[in-house]
Scaffold this active site. Sequence first.
Site, short mmCIF file in Angstrom:
data_model
loop_
_atom_site.label_atom_id
_atom_site.label_comp_id
_atom_site.label_asym_id
_atom_site.label_seq_id
_atom_site.Cartn_x
_atom_site.Cartn_y
_atom_site.Cartn_z
N GLU A 156 0.85 -1.20 0.00
CA GLU A 156 0.00 0.00 0.00
C GLU A 156 0.88 1.24 0.00
O GLU A 156 2.09 1.14 0.28
CB GLU A 156 -0.90 0.00 1.25
CG GLU A 156 -1.85 -1.19 1.28
CD GLU A 156 -2.86 -1.13 2.42
OE1 GLU A 156 -2.80 -0.16 3.22
OE2 GLU A 156 -3.68 -2.06 2.49
N GLY A 210 30.72 -0.39 -24.44
CA GLY A 210 31.17 1.00 -24.51
C GLY A 210 30.00 1.95 -24.75
O GLY A 210 28.91 1.73 -24.21
N GLY A 211 30.20 2.96 -25.57
CA GLY A 211 29.15 3.95 -25.84
C GLY A 211 27.90 3.32 -26.44
O GLY A 211 26.77 3.73 -26.14
N ILE A 237 0.75 -2.63 -7.95
CA ILE A 237 0.28 -3.98 -8.23
C ILE A 237 0.60 -4.36 -9.68
O ILE A 237 0.09 -3.77 -10.64
CB ILE A 237 -1.23 -4.12 -7.92
CG1 ILE A 237 -1.49 -3.68 -6.46
CG2 ILE A 237 -1.70 -5.56 -8.16
CD1 ILE A 237 -0.58 -4.30 -5.39
N THR A 283 12.56 -5.56 -0.55
CA THR A 283 13.86 -5.03 -1.00
C THR A 283 14.97 -5.95 -0.49
O THR A 283 14.76 -6.77 0.41
CB THR A 283 14.10 -3.62 -0.42
OG1 THR A 283 14.19 -3.75 1.00
CG2 THR A 283 12.97 -2.66 -0.79
N GLU A 312 9.03 -7.81 -4.13
CA GLU A 312 8.89 -8.99 -3.23
C GLU A 312 9.82 -8.82 -2.02
O GLU A 312 10.38 -9.79 -1.51
CB GLU A 312 9.12 -10.30 -3.98
CG GLU A 312 8.02 -10.51 -5.02
CD GLU A 312 7.70 -11.95 -5.33
OE1 GLU A 312 8.06 -12.84 -4.55
OE2 GLU A 312 7.06 -12.17 -6.37
N ALA A 329 2.43 1.32 3.33
CA ALA A 329 2.84 0.02 3.89
C ALA A 329 3.57 -0.77 2.81
O ALA A 329 2.96 -1.50 2.03
CB ALA A 329 1.63 -0.75 4.41
C1 FAD Z 1 7.51 -2.26 -10.39
C2 FAD Z 1 6.99 -2.75 -9.06
C3 FAD Z 1 6.13 -3.83 -9.02
C4 FAD Z 1 5.62 -4.27 -7.79
N1 FAD Z 1 4.70 -5.28 -7.76
C5 FAD Z 1 4.04 -5.55 -6.59
C6 FAD Z 1 2.92 -6.45 -6.58
O1 FAD Z 1 2.55 -7.03 -7.60
N2 FAD Z 1 2.25 -6.64 -5.40
C7 FAD Z 1 2.62 -6.02 -4.25
O2 FAD Z 1 1.97 -6.23 -3.23
N3 FAD Z 1 3.70 -5.16 -4.23
C8 FAD Z 1 4.40 -4.92 -5.37
N4 FAD Z 1 5.46 -4.03 -5.38
C9 FAD Z 1 5.81 -3.36 -4.13
C10 FAD Z 1 7.19 -3.70 -3.60
O3 FAD Z 1 7.18 -4.98 -3.04
C11 FAD Z 1 7.58 -2.58 -2.62
O4 FAD Z 1 7.89 -1.44 -3.40
C12 FAD Z 1 8.74 -2.96 -1.73
O5 FAD Z 1 8.36 -3.97 -0.83
C13 FAD Z 1 9.30 -1.77 -0.97
O6 FAD Z 1 8.31 -1.01 -0.35
P1 FAD Z 1 8.31 0.59 -0.54
O7 FAD Z 1 8.40 0.85 -2.00
O8 FAD Z 1 7.17 1.15 0.21
O9 FAD Z 1 9.69 1.06 0.10
P2 FAD Z 1 9.96 1.39 1.64
O10 FAD Z 1 9.45 0.29 2.51
O11 FAD Z 1 9.49 2.78 1.92
O12 FAD Z 1 11.54 1.36 1.67
C14 FAD Z 1 12.37 2.49 1.32
C15 FAD Z 1 13.82 2.09 1.61
O13 FAD Z 1 13.97 1.83 3.02
C16 FAD Z 1 14.53 0.54 3.21
N5 FAD Z 1 14.00 -0.04 4.44
C17 FAD Z 1 12.71 -0.11 4.85
N6 FAD Z 1 12.63 -0.72 6.05
C18 FAD Z 1 13.90 -1.06 6.39
C19 FAD Z 1 14.47 -1.73 7.51
N7 FAD Z 1 13.72 -2.20 8.52
N8 FAD Z 1 15.82 -1.88 7.54
C20 FAD Z 1 16.59 -1.43 6.52
N9 FAD Z 1 16.10 -0.80 5.45
C21 FAD Z 1 14.77 -0.62 5.37
C22 FAD Z 1 14.12 -0.25 1.98
O14 FAD Z 1 14.98 -1.36 1.77
C23 FAD Z 1 14.24 0.80 0.89
O15 FAD Z 1 15.60 0.89 0.50
C24 FAD Z 1 6.02 -3.62 -6.59
C25 FAD Z 1 6.92 -2.55 -6.65
C26 FAD Z 1 7.39 -2.09 -7.87
C27 FAD Z 1 8.31 -0.91 -7.89
#
Ligand code: FAD
Length: 383
Positions: free
Chosen positions: A131, A344-345, A161, A370, A368, A134
């Site tokens: 979300e 390269g380029g 999503i 980070t 899935e 979240a």
């Molecule tokens: C192209 C794309 C497709 C996606 N597809 C789906 C999907 O089909 N279904 C779905 O449900 N989700 C999907 N996602 C969501 C994806 O799983 C989330 O973007 C991801 O889990 C990170 O959440 P966030 O973007 O809110 O980053 P945040 O949680 O805000 O993280 C920001 C940074 O803080 C770091 N961070 C956060 N908490 C900690 C911690 N405790 N310790 C250290 N570092 C931390 C993170 O590693 C990241 O570097 C997709 C995302 C993208 C970009």
Amino acid sequence: MSDNFDLFRTSEEHDMLRDAVRSLAEAKIAPFAAEVDEQGRFPQEARDALEANDLHAVHVPEAFGGAGADALSTVIVIEEVARVCASSSLIPAVNKLGSLPVQLSGSEELKAKYLGALARGEGMFSYCLSEPEAGSDAAGMKTRAVRDGDFWVLDGVKRWITNAGVSEFYTVMAVTDPDKRSKGISAFVVEKGDEGVSFGAPEKKLGIKGSPTREVYFDNVRIPADRMIGAEGTGFATAMRTLDHTRVTIAAQAIGIAQGALDYAKGYVKERKQFGKAIAEFQGIQFMLADMAMKLEAARQLTYAAAAKSERSDADLTFFGAAAKCYASDAAMEITTDAVQLLGGYGYTRDYPVERMMRDAKITQIYEGTNQVQRIVMARNLP
Ligand SMILES: Cc1cc2nc3c(=O)[nH]c(=O)nc-3n(C[C@H](O)[C@H](O)[C@H](O)COP(=O)(O)OP(=O)(O)OC[C@H]3O[C@@H](n4cnc5c(N)ncnc54)[C@H](O)[C@@H]3O)c2cc1C
């Protein structure tokens, strides 16, 4: 031959599957990969080719009309599609991600209805966990489901999503008891046609531009109570168990992208001449290729070991799924970046596929969970 050795090799059938998917991917998917990226359009050709050959959701058990392929076969399909087009590889990958909660925890009726429809190619499946507020802390979700007689009523917003709008079916995690945090979350199947479901505009992304990523809105969406997946309050556990298995498929995507980049760079350095000879003859170039191939093979072996653990649902799958996804995606980022360097380029332009592969590789370090989150998962589940 020890069992351990068996873990790390593919069988003759797996090799045959790889050959078949590679031929199909090269003939029907690769020709559109650059255009799909350039235009940011859904790779319908890939969907048609995969569905026509029953490769769009090979994980669905035979009992529900699927191919009943093992986890390693699913990895091989995704790897070979990603080798030519990462966006297209999200068709089999997200079909597994979206439907696995039903397969792991759903009632027999839900499985028959939705896994059957998926296997027959009647609709793709998406997975709605994240979300706006979240992401890494997925249990902090706000989407609510409230019971009303024989129905549940869903309200909220899911973000990022994959394949939203294209998919017919959505596994949606929603809060059913706000006092219980992760134990107050339940999972549901929502259909695209359910009243009150709508979609945001496609995100403008760095890579995987052919795979639509949208917000999904639930506005007073009333669904029958039997669409709940498993028991009330078990949705978050199902969502996490799903990721244990499907992180292996993201690793597969990463090694596929990396293999595509390595294959292209390997051919290029033999053709490109500087200082009167092919650049492949310089040791500095040879060492780069050796490192790329070494990292790729290490990532592949870890991914296949994780696939074997996924197939058996081993107790240490959580560690292995996270390790494979994290290691393979970091390797893919390094390998694709080095492939650009080797051209390269020319590597920096859209006239060659490696810049697309480098952009596509980046997402495997983010979704899935980070790679920071993968390290948290590994640290909590050290072998
Ligand atoms: C192209 C794309 C497709 C996606 N597809 C789906 C999907 O089909 N279904 C779905 O449900 N989700 C999907 N996602 C969501 C994806 O799983 C989330 O973007 C991801 O889990 C990170 O959440 P966030 O973007 O809110 O980053 P945040 O949680 O805000 O993280 C920001 C940074 O803080 C770091 N961070 C956060 N908490 C900690 C911690 N405790 N310790 C250290 N570092 C931390 C993170 O590693 C990241 O570097 C997709 C995302 C993208 C970009």
